[in-house]
Design a protein around this motif. Structure first.
Motif, PDB file in Angstrom:
ATOM      1  N   PHE A   2       0.828  -1.201   0.000  1.00  0.00           N
ATOM      2  CA  PHE A   2       0.000   0.000   0.000  1.00  0.00           C
ATOM      3  C   PHE A   2       0.868   1.259   0.000  1.00  0.00           C
ATOM      4  O   PHE A   2       0.588   2.226  -0.721  1.00  0.00           O
ATOM      5  CB  PHE A   2      -0.922  -0.008   1.223  1.00  0.00           C
ATOM      6  CG  PHE A   2      -1.718   1.249   1.396  1.00  0.00           C
ATOM      7  CD1 PHE A   2      -2.842   1.479   0.627  1.00  0.00           C
ATOM      8  CD2 PHE A   2      -1.348   2.200   2.328  1.00  0.00           C
ATOM      9  CE1 PHE A   2      -3.585   2.641   0.788  1.00  0.00           C
ATOM     10  CE2 PHE A   2      -2.077   3.365   2.489  1.00  0.00           C
ATOM     11  CZ  PHE A   2      -3.204   3.585   1.710  1.00  0.00           C
ATOM     12  N   LEU A   4       2.344   1.771  -3.447  1.00  0.00           N
ATOM     13  CA  LEU A   4       1.308   2.262  -4.358  1.00  0.00           C
ATOM     14  C   LEU A   4       1.023   3.738  -4.102  1.00  0.00           C
ATOM     15  O   LEU A   4       0.847   4.525  -5.048  1.00  0.00           O
ATOM     16  CB  LEU A   4       0.035   1.432  -4.182  1.00  0.00           C
ATOM     17  CG  LEU A   4      -1.200   1.899  -4.963  1.00  0.00           C
ATOM     18  CD1 LEU A   4      -0.931   1.948  -6.457  1.00  0.00           C
ATOM     19  CD2 LEU A   4      -2.392   0.988  -4.661  1.00  0.00           C
ATOM     20  N   ALA A   5       0.977   4.143  -2.842  1.00  0.00           N
ATOM     21  CA  ALA A   5       0.728   5.555  -2.510  1.00  0.00           C
ATOM     22  C   ALA A   5       1.803   6.451  -3.104  1.00  0.00           C
ATOM     23  O   ALA A   5       1.505   7.545  -3.607  1.00  0.00           O
ATOM     24  CB  ALA A   5       0.656   5.729  -0.991  1.00  0.00           C
ATOM     25  N   LEU A  13       1.147   6.833  -6.761  1.00  0.00           N
ATOM     26  CA  LEU A  13       0.008   7.726  -6.985  1.00  0.00           C
ATOM     27  C   LEU A  13       0.410   9.187  -6.820  1.00  0.00           C
ATOM     28  O   LEU A  13      -0.054  10.057  -7.574  1.00  0.00           O
ATOM     29  CB  LEU A  13      -1.117   7.378  -6.006  1.00  0.00           C
ATOM     30  CG  LEU A  13      -1.911   6.116  -6.359  1.00  0.00           C
ATOM     31  CD1 LEU A  13      -2.707   5.624  -5.148  1.00  0.00           C
ATOM     32  CD2 LEU A  13      -2.849   6.381  -7.531  1.00  0.00           C
ATOM     33  N   GLY A  70      -5.270   4.850  -2.993  1.00  0.00           N
ATOM     34  CA  GLY A  70      -4.517   3.611  -2.837  1.00  0.00           C
ATOM     35  C   GLY A  70      -5.347   2.491  -2.255  1.00  0.00           C
ATOM     36  O   GLY A  70      -5.205   1.330  -2.658  1.00  0.00           O
ATOM     37  N   LEU A  98      -5.711  -0.983  -4.350  1.00  0.00           N
ATOM     38  CA  LEU A  98      -4.797  -1.993  -3.811  1.00  0.00           C
ATOM     39  C   LEU A  98      -5.045  -3.402  -4.341  1.00  0.00           C
ATOM     40  O   LEU A  98      -4.081  -4.105  -4.678  1.00  0.00           O
ATOM     41  CB  LEU A  98      -4.846  -1.984  -2.283  1.00  0.00           C
ATOM     42  CG  LEU A  98      -3.843  -2.903  -1.570  1.00  0.00           C
ATOM     43  CD1 LEU A  98      -2.415  -2.531  -1.955  1.00  0.00           C
ATOM     44  CD2 LEU A  98      -4.025  -2.835  -0.058  1.00  0.00           C
ATOM     45  N   TYR A 115      -3.563  -3.566  -7.750  1.00  0.00           N
ATOM     46  CA  TYR A 115      -2.108  -3.414  -7.669  1.00  0.00           C
ATOM     47  C   TYR A 115      -1.462  -4.680  -7.125  1.00  0.00           C
ATOM     48  O   TYR A 115      -0.360  -5.047  -7.537  1.00  0.00           O
ATOM     49  CB  TYR A 115      -1.760  -2.220  -6.788  1.00  0.00           C
ATOM     50  CG  TYR A 115      -0.280  -1.914  -6.740  1.00  0.00           C
ATOM     51  CD1 TYR A 115       0.399  -1.458  -7.869  1.00  0.00           C
ATOM     52  CD2 TYR A 115       0.450  -2.092  -5.564  1.00  0.00           C
ATOM     53  CE1 TYR A 115       1.753  -1.193  -7.831  1.00  0.00           C
ATOM     54  CE2 TYR A 115       1.802  -1.819  -5.521  1.00  0.00           C
ATOM     55  CZ  TYR A 115       2.449  -1.370  -6.648  1.00  0.00           C
ATOM     56  OH  TYR A 115       3.805  -1.100  -6.606  1.00  0.00           O
TER      57      TYR A 115
END
Length: 245
Positions: free
Chosen positions: A84, A87-88, A91, A108, A112, A115
């Motif tokens: 996570f 991914l954040a 982003l 996110g 998730l 992803y």
């Protein structure tokens, strides 16, 4: 198109210097803390037995079953937190909506599951290829832009993102093999002294919780720096390749 590797690294370093507070905040909470928690609270799984030793194999299966009962859920939760956090970061830099930190964290959560699938279809073949070293590194290099593609070019499927990554990196596979290795090597080199010191003390840190925590924090810090570096390099690479620079 010839890739300017030095330019990619300069771009990544510029982002790191400009956004150090944001990076420390997001990576510290979602990458460093889970890594440190795993080092402190999750025992290493039992070593694989010697090939052909049936009794040792049976014992290993029992031991790994016990290990899983104790730690499997915690390992999954910590792994998802790290995923996570990664991914954040993507982003924050690649989302066309230019979200704030709070916005990136909110998006996110929704992205998730997709992803996670993307991470699996990258990690599994790269890991299999890594057995022979060259195929794994080559595949890792060709897939470096896949996460930025997934974020920046939404809505796009995970397999379409894979195909798009290969299209972007066409003609630069060998160069990207080396570039993919840079953050991995850098993070491990930072963590290495702490790991070596722990081995040199031969278990002594366990008798000193402060020393144990410092060594674990040093290794977690090295891993976190390596992950953040990889994210920024992949973002910088995607921007240059997608803009034809």
């Amino acid at each position: 198109m010839k890739l300017d590797v030095a330019g990619v690294l300069r771009d990544a370093w510029a982002m790191a210097k400009r956004d150090v507070e944001v990076l420390v905040g997001v990576a510290g909470l979602f990458l460093f803390v889970p890594d440190l928690a795993q080092a402190m609270y999750v025992a290493l799984p039992p070593d694989l037995p010697d090939f052909g030793d049936e009794a040792a194999a049976d014992l290993w299966l029992k031991q790994i079953g016990i290990w899983s009962q104790h730690y499997e859920l915690l390992v999954i939760v910590l792994g998802l937190l790290s995923l996570f956090g990664t991914l954040a970061l993507f982003l924050l830099y690649a989302d066309r909506a230019r979200p704030t930190v709070a916005g990136a964290l909110a998006r996110g959560g929704a992205l998730l599951p997709h992803y996670l699938l993307l991470a699996l279809i990258v990690t599994v073949p790269v890991s299999i290829g890594a057995v022979l070293v060259f195929p794994g590194l080559y595949l890792k290099g060709r897939l470096m832009p896949v996460a930025p593609v997934f974020v920046a070019e939404r809505p796009i499927g995970v397999f379409a993102a894979w195909h798009r990554s290969f299209a972007l990196t066409r003609g630069n596979g060998l160069v990207l093999m080396g570039l993919a290795f840079v953050p991995l090597l850098g993070g491990r080199l930072i963590a290495l002294p702490f790991a070596l010191l722990g081995k040199a003390l031969d278990g002594a840190p366990m008798a000193n919780p402060v020393m144990a925590a410092l060594l674990d924090a040093g290794m977690a810090g090295g891993h976190t720096i390596g992950t953040v570096a990889a994210v920024l390099i992949e973002i910088a690479l995607y921007r240059r390749l997608s803009n034809g620079i």
